[in-house]
Design a protein around this motif. Sequence first.
Motif: not given
Length: 309
Positions: A38-48
């Motif tokens: 979830h932290r990676e998702m947030s930092q990447n603006l919900n982009v895979c």
Amino acid sequence: MNWISNYMRPRINSIFSRREIPENLWTKCDECGTMLFHREMSQNLNVCSNCGHHMNITPRARFSTLFDGGIFNEVAVPLPPADPLGFRDQKKYPDRMKAAQKATGEAEAMLVATGEMGRTPIVAAAQDFTFMAGSMGMYVGNAIIAAAEEAVKLNRPLILFSAAGGARMQEGILSLMQMPRTTVAVQMLKEAGLPYITVLTHPTTGGVTASYAMLGDVQIAEPGALICFAGPRVIEQTIREKLPEGFQRAEYLLDHGMLDRVTPRALMREELITITRMLLDLPPAVVGDLPPPTLEEMEPRTPEEPPKA
């Protein structure tokens, strides 16, 4: 004794030392199936990070990265009647609304805000697809009118992020009437000479596409976004023919002249700053807090000439 020490003691210890693990730590990519922290998702603006698929992002999360310092002021939107038609299917319409409000923490499917983007004052509106599929009801119509009126009052451009499954069936003809209402709101901006930029995200369909989403002076889309009036399955079943690969996706529409740009979410802010300032006939935005160079500093110098103080 062996049974107690080898089985019961570890069993008791495991019960009392067990920790509760939140269920929302990981998200599965809709496109490639990769599990994303979830932290990676947030930092990447919900982009895979694996395939680049752009997943839904809430208006507040989008605005926190769009506006300078994540600071913005919400614009009040007039509230429509709660249940104008007394509609009921499997649930009553007010019950569906309460469930959506509880799940999203938002009052409705669109958020309107003012703030600065690259030191450029703007008005922004964004649809929340997680709120009843971002469906266009009377509130969304009121929100776009409020955004347009605020933009005209403050003499600012309007940037709109669309994400919707179409009109809200629970409001019937009143929902469809938002198409001409929002078209009039866009015309207000054009008559005031203010830029109107639309960013079409996945998915933008139905009456939303047939009205305010496709009326921008500049139309940008996120990669892979489905943009259409009727979906591909409906069209295939109607014409009984196989549609081209990627039909009605952002890249297909760009190739066929329906869009101006397809821009990844990570680059969207800088793209919008550049386009907005061009439309307002302003100089390029200054990176950081340094003041823009003076004309004297921009004059060319010969190698022998010392720099001017």
